[in-house]
Design an enzyme around this catalytic site. Sequence first.
Site, short mmCIF file in Angstrom:
data_model
loop_
_atom_site.label_atom_id
_atom_site.label_comp_id
_atom_site.label_asym_id
_atom_site.label_seq_id
_atom_site.Cartn_x
_atom_site.Cartn_y
_atom_site.Cartn_z
N HIS A 83 5.85 1.70 -14.48
CA HIS A 83 4.68 1.74 -15.38
C HIS A 83 4.81 2.84 -16.43
O HIS A 83 4.17 2.77 -17.48
CB HIS A 83 3.37 1.86 -14.59
CG HIS A 83 3.06 3.20 -14.01
ND1 HIS A 83 3.27 3.52 -12.68
CD2 HIS A 83 2.52 4.31 -14.56
CE1 HIS A 83 2.86 4.76 -12.45
NE2 HIS A 83 2.41 5.26 -13.58
N ASP A 219 7.88 0.45 -8.01
CA ASP A 219 7.45 1.01 -9.29
C ASP A 219 8.48 2.01 -9.82
O ASP A 219 8.29 3.23 -9.78
CB ASP A 219 6.08 1.67 -9.13
CG ASP A 219 5.40 1.95 -10.47
OD1 ASP A 219 6.08 1.83 -11.51
OD2 ASP A 219 4.21 2.29 -10.46
N SER A 627 3.11 10.68 -12.13
CA SER A 627 3.79 9.39 -12.05
C SER A 627 5.25 9.58 -12.41
O SER A 627 5.57 10.12 -13.47
CB SER A 627 3.15 8.38 -13.00
OG SER A 627 1.87 8.01 -12.56
#
Length: 695
Positions: A83, A219, A627
Amino acid sequence: MRFLKIIFFFIAFQLSAQQGGMWIPSLLEGMNETEMQSLGSKLTAKDIYDVNNSSLKDAIGHFNGGCTSEVISPKGLILTNHHCGFGQIQSHSSLENDYLKDGFWAMSLDEELPNEGLYVEFIVSIHDITGKVLEGVNDAMTETSKQSQISRNSNGILKDWTREAWQDAKVKSFFKGNQYFLFVTERFEDIRLVGAPPTSIGKFGSDTDNWVFPRHTGDFSLFRIYADANNRPAKFSKDNKPYKPKHFLPVSLDGIEEGDFTMVFGFPGTTDEYLPAVAIEHITQEYNPTNIAIREAALKVIDAKMKTSDDVRIKYASKQARIANAWKKWIGENLGIKKSNAVAKRREFEATFTKALKEKGMEDTYGNILPEFDRLYKDFSAINIKRRNFIEVFFVTNELMNMTIRAYQMELAISKNPDDFKKAKEVLENRLKGTHKNYDVEVDKGVFEAVMPFYNKNVDASIYNTSAFTNLDSALKLLEGKPSEVIKKLNKDAAYKYAKPMIEEYYNEINSEYQEKNEPITALQTTYMTALMKVLPEERYFPDANSTLRVTYGQVRGYSPRDAVYYNPVSYLDGVIEKYVPGDYEFDVPQKLIDLYDAKDYGQYADTNGKVPVCFLGTNHTTGGNSGSPAIDAEGNLTGLNFDRVWEGTMSDMNYDPEICRNIMVDIRYVLFIVDKYAGAKHLIDEMTLVHPKK
């Protein structure tokens, strides 16, 4: 003005309070180092941060200013979240080369794809400059005067700071303006896409699973840093070579188990851990609900259109993800605050603070803080909500309104100085081109009809039929001519005429009132932070996240989100197959992954139970910006990739609770399994240093 000398690093600690905190890596010696070792770490503070020698911090890069990445090979290969690289993957995608749907794997350096504007920044060194920044600042100054003096001091320090020609420096505030650090940095701007799994792996579970455990999402994405002939930062050039890092992370094949030490090293964005109870109450009970409703209305339109058109799916994939992420996060934040009884507990803490003020004779100095917070937030709440609702409608969800506000900014700039026309026009043209690259009029019109009622009851969708902004060519024609001609054409455009009164109200009234009422709250928060550390020095304090490099440590742990429910800390590939729904945009599974599962063709990436681990939980205190951060084991090896938190635990931005808050990480063995067995990109595995620390 008396500023507190920060001594919290040397305060005695209790092992019962060993979870939580985002610590400055240059200040780990002492309490933090001992605490990490009590959790199982074998690392020293110098292993993590060392200016003179290679250390872990040299492998941690700020990915495009919003995520984290880590170097995992001697050839500059970096790992981050899918992402985080989503915008780049999308920009290279088309109906002919649908890298979102099919994935992308460069089988040689020549096939790696450049990305204009993408950068990775490393921290070279960190320096405490609090005394120099606060020179000349005193209690007699207004808040504006204080900030002006701090800015002058900071700019002077930056100007005189010795650094290499290719390096930069920045000053950041900590503890609400009680402490300041200078960061020397190196920014690399030739970053190329190397590999990305299909969305059905990289975004498996999509909105349904977002912020929820068990997760089964791969991810991750892979990029490579390129440098010039001297291994220094450079703009894109075919002559550039793969970057040779000062340090890269070895990759552990031994995996994790409950109780293992985990360290997440990255660039957390923003937290507010020291808010008063009245602020938490306002955010969760008044501020969040209106913004949740706006985004939910937009998502209903976008999601429905994406399911019916591949063209719309590609265009809106990144936008949908941005809108959905915060929408669901805010919902979980509200749930966590309620479940943990955070407001009541914060009031109990404030009662302790008030009692200590009396005992230490500090009521005259700090006794007004909490009552003043109550008064200020009562006056602030309405304008804070209205301002944010405008931002949600005009900046976040609706693209036509966003184009009109950008046009207004141009009009404002050239009305002040006509000589700025050429530059302002170029900025707007680039904005329009960027918007229209992934724009669908019917989708945007549907979003407009869904979200505008939350801000203005006058919802005139007919503007889409005549506005020049809904088509790139006609929008650019609006900007042709002399400044006066352009402004005249703008003000005749249907969408611009509709939006302009609301935009003017925002700039002339709403935002100015917001700034006026927020300034004393910000100043009081600084005073409150000072007071807390003076009045309750035995408490544990760490600086709020501010997009600077931080260490957070914990252990692999499951958790119980509600009565009679317990989540084991590890999820497996079996769960991907269990969730599989053929053709579903959230839970479809590539046939090759199914075939690998059926054949149990896992290579060296299976756990001791013969299953492939996908994700695991930890007690690390993380937030947005973490992230892509590496999950590092007790010996400094890569074991996973941080990408999410559990739903109730999103409240950790305001209230970290070790019983509820968990971060979610992709197991590095799943990453390797996908790269090797699914993608057949074994040459990337061969670049890495694979280790067996437990053997």
